[in-house]
Scaffold this active site. Structure first.
Site, mmCIF file in Angstrom:
data_model
loop_
_atom_site.group_PDB
_atom_site.id
_atom_site.type_symbol
_atom_site.label_atom_id
_atom_site.label_comp_id
_atom_site.label_asym_id
_atom_site.label_seq_id
_atom_site.Cartn_x
_atom_site.Cartn_y
_atom_site.Cartn_z
ATOM 1 C CD GLU A 30 -1.435 3.090 -7.715
ATOM 2 O OE1 GLU A 30 -0.736 2.185 -7.209
ATOM 3 O OE2 GLU A 30 -2.630 2.958 -7.973
ATOM 4 C CE1 TYR A 68 6.686 -1.074 -5.337
ATOM 5 C CE2 TYR A 68 8.549 -0.362 -4.009
ATOM 6 C CZ TYR A 68 7.777 -1.371 -4.556
ATOM 7 O OH TYR A 68 8.094 -2.675 -4.305
ATOM 8 C CE LYS A 114 -4.731 -10.731 -4.610
ATOM 9 N NZ LYS A 114 -6.134 -10.521 -5.031
ATOM 10 N NE ARG A 134 -11.011 -11.561 -11.666
ATOM 11 C CZ ARG A 134 -10.187 -11.825 -10.678
ATOM 12 N NH1 ARG A 134 -10.549 -12.680 -9.715
ATOM 13 N NH2 ARG A 134 -9.001 -11.261 -10.589
HETATM 14 P P1 ADP Z 1 -2.669 -6.321 -11.091
HETATM 15 O O1 ADP Z 1 -4.044 -5.971 -11.562
HETATM 16 O O2 ADP Z 1 -1.677 -6.425 -12.204
HETATM 17 O O3 ADP Z 1 -2.675 -7.501 -10.187
HETATM 18 P P2 ADP Z 1 -2.630 -4.417 -8.849
HETATM 19 O O4 ADP Z 1 -2.864 -2.963 -9.021
HETATM 20 O O5 ADP Z 1 -3.751 -5.218 -8.275
HETATM 21 O O6 ADP Z 1 -2.162 -5.041 -10.265
HETATM 22 O O7 ADP Z 1 -1.330 -4.658 -7.962
HETATM 23 C C1 ADP Z 1 -0.828 -5.951 -7.748
HETATM 24 C C2 ADP Z 1 0.152 -5.921 -6.589
HETATM 25 O O8 ADP Z 1 1.243 -5.029 -6.865
HETATM 26 C C3 ADP Z 1 -0.435 -5.419 -5.281
HETATM 27 O O9 ADP Z 1 -1.100 -6.432 -4.568
HETATM 28 C C4 ADP Z 1 0.830 -4.962 -4.578
HETATM 29 O O10 ADP Z 1 1.529 -6.076 -4.069
HETATM 30 C C5 ADP Z 1 1.651 -4.355 -5.686
HETATM 31 N N1 ADP Z 1 1.378 -2.901 -5.820
HETATM 32 C C6 ADP Z 1 0.413 -2.307 -6.571
HETATM 33 N N2 ADP Z 1 0.428 -0.964 -6.428
HETATM 34 C C7 ADP Z 1 1.442 -0.679 -5.574
HETATM 35 C C8 ADP Z 1 1.974 0.547 -5.007
HETATM 36 N N3 ADP Z 1 1.478 1.750 -5.316
HETATM 37 N N4 ADP Z 1 3.016 0.443 -4.126
HETATM 38 C C9 ADP Z 1 3.535 -0.765 -3.818
HETATM 39 N N5 ADP Z 1 3.076 -1.945 -4.306
HETATM 40 C C10 ADP Z 1 2.046 -1.915 -5.166
#
Ligand code: ADP
Length: 450
Positions: free
Chosen positions: A200, A202, A237, A291
């Site tokens: 993705e 960033y 979080k 969930r």
């Molecule tokens: P996980 O399932 O491991 O928690 P997520 O896809 O939900 O992974 O991403 C967790 C966190 O990582 C997001 O809440 C954000 O803070 C950061 N994050 C994820 N994708 C991006 C991105 N494309 N750019 C910047 N930060 C990201």
């Protein structure tokens, strides 16, 4: 309706589910490891079954032991809580195969959303905007390089089976790509037994904004608004708000419309959360959690709804019985996740709780399984209490959280209560002016100051 529900979890979320069951007149079965024999979720359940030794893989993840406990006690449904088996499609399937009801979505939807590449493809298909990135898996460095050229640096390499922020690596530029790509795959293999990765763009200063949805088995879907979960440490979080200080009611409605339309088309059932990154006025989907979320109480306070009760009712086949227009949003809610950790080093602090006094008063809610005399075991997640407040405005909620944190007294173990107190006092937090990077900077600033 169900007669007896087995709760395949521990700690505060096991209590949370028990509370909903009790109000619905449903008997509860607790399962526990040998380390949790004295735990509050065991003490308060109608029945309990020991399912194995302390290690989660031998107890809370031990599917044969959990299904046997359900059979022995005559439970007719299983609520998985969050974590552990809650997003395990194989478990949901087995629960069904044993003639029990899994309180959650179908195994098929859990599997689809558990594979983040498949989830993004499915969401794109039904019109949900995504973060720009690879179209599917990135099988080799060469592909990674061409994707990065197309979307532009910095890029994020993410594990398809990801969770908990693991298997995620940033490449700032071309030079850093090879190492980030290799590390992400190695970490993904070690953490999930699956080294598939995708990419993705960033985003440099997004907020994490997620939407709570609830669907019945008859095609009705509603949303309960958004939560702002931008305050994160290591992608985990730490504090959540509903609603988000950054978005308007019109944006909430528009996002809700997109999400509910998409889930109706996917035939989704039960509770779910769509996670988005929000930057420069745009929402981009990152993943869906199939969930109940840790942070669900802020939504419950904002919308005056019992989401666990809804999960149970809908899993039993009931219709929602209300529409989007019946969902109302009132005031502001904040949740602080309080963990058994040193508030500066974040080292876990298991041990005996010698004193426990929970705050109270108007608009204050505590979801916790702690009590004086309880021994916090070292084997599990360090979350020990969620402190939630609700008030007419965001400023009122901050004032209320501050005084509730001051009232909260836990002795014997260290907790992160002091950190939350400092966050409440910070001017930029008070202004609602933060992104997903805010907390890391805040923590680094404290460290420099001491
Ligand atoms: P996980 O399932 O491991 O928690 P997520 O896809 O939900 O992974 O991403 C967790 C966190 O990582 C997001 O809440 C954000 O803070 C950061 N994050 C994820 N994708 C991006 C991105 N494309 N750019 C910047 N930060 C990201």
């Amino acid at each position: 309706m169900f007669q007896k529900i087995l709760i395949a979890n521990r700690g505060e979320i096991a209590l949370r589910v028990q509370r909903a069951c009790r109000e619905l007149g449903i008997a509860t079965v607790a399962v526990h490891s040998t380390a949790d024999a004295e735990a509050m979720h065991v003490r308060l359940a109608d029945e309990s079954v020991c399912i194995g030794p302390p290690a989660a893989k031998d107890s809370y993840l031990n599917i044969p032991a959990i299904l046997s406990a359900a059979a022995i006690t005559g439970a007719d449904a299983i609520h998985p809580g969050y974590g552990f088996l809650s997003e395990n499609a194989g478990f949901a399937d087995m629960v069904d195969a044993h003639g029990l009801t899994f309180i959650g979505p179908t195994a098929q939807h859990i599997a689809m959303m558990g594979d983040k590449i498949a989830a993004k493809a499915a969401m794109k298909e039904v019109g949900v905007p995504l973060v720009p990135g690879s179209d599917g898996a990135v099988p080799d460095l060469e592909t990674a390089s061409s994707v990065a050229e197309r979307i532009g640096y910095p890029v994020l390499i993410k594990a398809a089976a990801g969770g908990g922020g693991r298997g995620m690596k940033v490449a700032q530029d071309k030079e850093g790509l090879e190492e980030a790509y290799r590390l992400a795959r190695t970490e993904a293999r070690a953490a999930f037994g699956n080294d598939a990765v995708y990419m993705e763009k960033y985003l440099d200063r997004p907020r994490h904004i997620e939407l709570q949805v609830m669907a019945d088995n008859h095609g009705n879907v509603v949303h309960f608004g958004e939560r702002d979960c931008s305050l994160q440490r290591r992608h985990q979080k730490l504090l959540e708000e509903a609603g988000s200080p950054a978005i308007s009611p019109a944006q909430r409605d528009a996002l809700g419309e997109t999400a509910t339309t998409a889930l109706r088309r996917l035939g989704y059932r039960n509770a779910g959360t769509l996670e988005f990154l929000y930057q420069d006025g745009h929402f981009a989907f990152i993943e869906m959690n199939t969930r109940l979320q840790v942070e669900h109480p802020v939504t419950e306070m904002l919308c005056d709804v019992d989401l666990v009760r809804e999960q149970i009712r809908l899993a039993a086949g009931a219709e929602l019985g209300y529409g989007q227009r019946d969902v109302t949003f009132s005031g502001h809610a904040i949740e602080c996740r309080i963990t058994a950790e040193d508030p500066h080093s974040f080292t876990p602090t298991p041990g005996r709780v010698t004193m426990f006094h929970a705050p109270g008063g108007l608009g204050v809610r505590i979801d916790s399984a702690l009590y004086a005399g309880y021994f916090v075991p070292p084997y599990y997640d360090s979350l020990v209490a969620k402190l939630i407040v609700h008030a007419p405005t965001r400023q009122d909620a901050i004032n209320r959280m501050r005084r509730a944190l001051d009232e909260f007294a836990v002795s014997g173990i260290q907790t992160t209560i002091p950190l939350h107190r400092e966050i409440m006092d910070d001017p930029s937090f008070q202004a609602g002016d933060y992104t997903i990077h805010w907390l890391e900077n805040f923590v680094a600033g404290r460290r420099a100051a001491t």
